[in-house]
Enzyme design. Structure first.
Site, mmCIF file in Angstrom:
data_model
loop_
_atom_site.group_PDB
_atom_site.id
_atom_site.type_symbol
_atom_site.label_atom_id
_atom_site.label_comp_id
_atom_site.label_asym_id
_atom_site.label_seq_id
_atom_site.Cartn_x
_atom_site.Cartn_y
_atom_site.Cartn_z
ATOM 1 N N LEU A 123 0.834 -1.216 0.102
ATOM 2 C CA LEU A 123 0.025 0.018 0.004
ATOM 3 C C LEU A 123 0.899 1.305 -0.380
ATOM 4 O O LEU A 123 0.451 2.539 -0.408
ATOM 5 C CB LEU A 123 -1.061 -0.043 1.071
ATOM 6 C CG LEU A 123 -2.074 -1.185 1.300
ATOM 7 C CD1 LEU A 123 -2.759 -1.189 2.319
ATOM 8 C CD2 LEU A 123 -3.000 -0.920 -0.062
ATOM 9 N N GLY A 124 2.099 1.247 0.410
ATOM 10 C CA GLY A 124 2.773 2.529 0.482
ATOM 11 C C GLY A 124 4.176 2.184 1.094
ATOM 12 O O GLY A 124 4.549 1.046 1.718
ATOM 13 N N GLU A 125 5.211 2.999 0.971
ATOM 14 C CA GLU A 125 6.365 3.115 1.746
ATOM 15 C C GLU A 125 6.651 4.251 2.393
ATOM 16 O O GLU A 125 6.771 5.211 1.410
ATOM 17 C CB GLU A 125 7.606 2.467 0.664
ATOM 18 C CG GLU A 125 8.796 2.160 1.437
ATOM 19 C CD GLU A 125 9.644 1.342 0.555
ATOM 20 O OE1 GLU A 125 10.765 1.022 0.951
ATOM 21 O OE2 GLU A 125 9.312 0.966 -0.703
ATOM 22 N N GLY A 126 7.272 4.355 3.680
ATOM 23 C CA GLY A 126 8.005 5.482 4.095
ATOM 24 C C GLY A 126 9.234 5.548 4.203
ATOM 25 O O GLY A 126 9.930 4.656 3.658
ATOM 26 N N SER A 127 9.804 6.467 5.089
ATOM 27 C CA SER A 127 11.095 6.454 5.385
ATOM 28 C C SER A 127 11.817 5.344 6.435
ATOM 29 O O SER A 127 12.820 4.864 6.030
ATOM 30 C CB SER A 127 11.806 7.830 5.929
ATOM 31 O OG SER A 127 10.778 8.068 7.176
ATOM 32 N N ALA B 81 9.241 2.839 7.221
ATOM 33 C CA ALA B 81 8.412 1.357 7.473
ATOM 34 C C ALA B 81 7.701 1.254 5.850
ATOM 35 O O ALA B 81 7.646 2.199 4.998
ATOM 36 C CB ALA B 81 7.280 1.723 8.345
ATOM 37 N N LYS C 282 2.439 -2.905 9.423
ATOM 38 C CA LYS C 282 3.314 -1.879 9.406
ATOM 39 C C LYS C 282 4.810 -2.388 9.763
ATOM 40 O O LYS C 282 5.118 -2.870 10.748
ATOM 41 C CB LYS C 282 3.262 -0.598 10.351
ATOM 42 C CG LYS C 282 4.266 0.566 10.259
ATOM 43 C CD LYS C 282 4.210 1.401 11.365
ATOM 44 C CE LYS C 282 3.122 2.563 10.872
ATOM 45 N NZ LYS C 282 3.027 3.729 11.812
ATOM 46 N N ASP D 288 -0.580 14.269 15.545
ATOM 47 C CA ASP D 288 -0.469 14.292 14.269
ATOM 48 C C ASP D 288 -1.827 14.008 13.470
ATOM 49 O O ASP D 288 -2.042 13.240 12.617
ATOM 50 C CB ASP D 288 0.669 13.080 13.559
ATOM 51 C CG ASP D 288 0.921 13.193 12.169
ATOM 52 O OD1 ASP D 288 0.742 14.387 11.648
ATOM 53 O OD2 ASP D 288 1.543 12.119 11.637
#
Length: 445
Positions: free
Chosen positions: A121-125, A127, A144, A236
């Site tokens: 679904l997505g990729e962060g810095s 995770a 996650k 947040d």
């Protein structure tokens, strides 16, 4: 008024943080068997990439992920993991507190190979986010996957998120089912929720049905009141971090920036909250804040749900963001905001002097809904101590038409268990096309 957070001594804080790191790094206990009726969850409502609204903003926030690394499809909590990609590391022996299937070779909770990867679904810095399915009970899950660095150990944001969510049990807060700890990864296994408020608003542009706004806001305040009563700030709040189930249940997610009461109030970071939803006190450099921080975000989200556009969509920098706020609420002075001149970034000569306006002048749809403008004005107060608390907001006249039974529900009971409560059909299913200026700006989403 907003609640005040108790402070702790620095030595006490350091000791608690060290103990928290040591405890969570050595042994991530199983949170509990996967529960909930997600067998009825519908497939993810996808939105073509080229037709999505780009809710853009300036940089500045070191917590923000590079735009090239993150899809704005979901919050990081909407994720799943592949058994092959996460089981290469040696499993912690203390993670074997699990249910006992009939066969020794059957999938078990707390094991990486207990989950089947369905899609990324997505990729962060730090995770990667997947959707998947539990092999133990066949239910959809969200994982996650946090990459661990040998020299750095477990990212503290992950430790903080896991430790806080272990103690938060509420129907309007995303449920942490399981934790898997290997040498290479730490995986937080969440309940799967098929979309978020940002996607929902993109799918129904122009403002949501007033009755649905009321139900979403009630659930947001309900979950937030629960966390604030436990002296936890989310820090947040934004539409991407509010998950929406197929039945309309709203859940607070992504507690990576959340802080608990053990942190002294005068040492909070002022680099929190996505720029559009960041309150003026934090924009001006204040580090002395409380639950009022989250309540500003609630006000911004409330306006956005009703009006269909972000309340304060800063496009340049912090100066631009503050100008947009002051244009509507008025430029603060010592009379309207005691102590504002002492904030690090407040320079009177840098800001145009604006007089406050009625909120309906900026967002006309607030005037069409009974008590909406008054409630929004109670959230969007420049002076932090004037902002309405989550608990008090639940009893505002804006909610007077809802069934009294909603205020009597146990923490783990959904508002949709009350027979008369249901989402109304939204008008129009068209997708809002992003403008060229938004598409070319930096975005955290």
């Amino acid at each position: 008024m907003c609640d005040l957070m108790p402070a702790a001594q620095p030595a006490e804080k350091i000791g608690k943080m060290k103990k928290l790191r040591r405890t969570l790094s050595e042994s991530f206990s199983r949170i509990g068997d996967c529960q909930g009726s997600d067998s009825l969850i519908k497939p993810l409502d996808t939105i073509p990439e080229d037709r999505k609204v780009q809710r853009t903003q300036s940089g500045f926030d070191p917590f923000e992920k590079p735009a090239g690394q993150v899809k704005r499809v979901h919050s990081e909590n909407n994720a799943c993991i592949n058994a092959k990609s996460s089981s290469s590391g040696k499993e912690s022996p203390k993670l074997r507190r699990h249910s006992s299937p009939s066969s020794p070779t059957s999938p078990k909770f707390g094991k990486a190979d207990s989950y089947e990867k369905l899609e990324k679904l997505g990729e962060g810095s730090y995770a990667t986010v997947y959707k998947g399915k539990s092999k133990v009970n066949g239910k959809l899950v969200a994982l996650k996957v946090i990459r661990l660095q040998e020299e750095e150990g477990t990212p503290f944001t992950a430790i903080r998120e896991a430790s806080l969510l272990k103690g938060l049990k509420h129907t309007n807060i995303v449920l942490l089912h399981d934790i898997i700890h290997t040498k290479e990864t730490l995986t937080l296994v969440f309940e799967y929720v098929h979309t978020d408020l940002c996607q929902y608003m993109d799918k129904h542009p122009g403002g949501l049905h007033p009755d649905n706004v009321r139900l979403f806001l009630f659930q947001l305040l309900r979950g937030l009141s629960y966390t604030h009563q436990r002296y936890i700030l989310h820090r947040d709040l934004k539409p991407q971090n509010l998950l929406i189930s197929d039945t309309g249940e709203l859940k607070l997610a992504d507690f990576g920036l959340a802080r608990a009461k053990s942190v002294p109030s005068h040492t909070y970071s002022n680099e929190v909250v996505t720029l559009w939803y960041r309150p003026p006190d934090v924009l001006l450099g204040s580090t002395d804040y409380s639950t009022c921080l989250d309540m500003w975000g609630v006000g911004c989200i409330f306006v956005e749900m009703i009006q269909g556009v972000a309340a304060f969509p800063g496009m340049k920098d912090i100066q631009d963001q503050l100008e947009r706020i002051f244009l509507v609420l008025g430029t603060p002075s010592e009379e309207t905001w005691p102590g504002v001149h002492s904030l690090p970034h407040f320079k009177p000569d840098r800001f145009t002097v604006y007089s406050p306006k009625k909120l309906r002048q900026a967002w006309n749809k607030l005037g069409y809904v009974d008590h909406a403008e008054e409630l929004a004005s109670r959230f969007l107060q420049c002076f932090p101590k004037n902002r309405l608390s989550a608990q008090a907001a639940l009893h505002h006249e804006y909610f007077s038409h809802l069934p009294p039974r909603l205020w009597e529900l146990p923490d783990m009971s959904s508002i949709f268990t009350v027979p008369s409560i249901k989402l109304q059909p939204e008008s129009g299913d068209s997708i809002q096309v992003c403008s060229k200026s938004k598409a070319t700006s930096n975005s955290k989403h």
